[in-house]
Design a protein around this motif. Sequence first.
Motif: not given
Length: 188
Positions: A8-22
């Motif tokens: 769950v933590i890994a998926k949340v971090l992945e989502k946050v990273e995608e948002q920062v990149d966007a």
Amino acid sequence: MANQPMDVIAKVLEKVEEQVDAELNKQLKEEDFEVLREKRLEALKKAHKQKQEWLSKGHGEYREIPSEKDFFSEVKESKNVVCHFYKDSTFRCKILDKHLSILAKKHVETKFLKLNAEKAPFLTERLGIKVIPTLALLIDGKTKDFVVGFTDLGNTDEFSTEMLEWRLGCAGVINYRKDLLPCYLTYM
């Protein structure tokens, strides 16, 4: 089951990273990256040119100057100078020579010199040098500070090159990027 919170933590971090990149992609366009790259390239060219100028003036090496007259001409042409006043008969001067040779190569922004105090009576008297070894630390042609003997270096013959580097950084005669807080506490 114990692995699920990590997933769950890994998926949340992945989502946050995608948002920062966007968000970054929205804010920084291709032209912005090119401008940043050009500025960085220009800064690198300027730094290289400055280093070449220092090297042409004798920076990057620890060398002896033969006389007081040479001292004044050497100091005039460089912003930062460390000059070791020594005597051949003083063992501690050889210890300092070893450390200054290392620092001269590392800090090309500063000129590192040595001058036999016995060949410079006017200068040693004018600067008030009574203890050998003494380092005169000069900025813009003016004596800013002195390192007299080994007192500021732990009062031992076994001080480290890093200790001397720190002390020179305290005086501002070298570009020192580590913690200077103890300098301010010591010299206030």
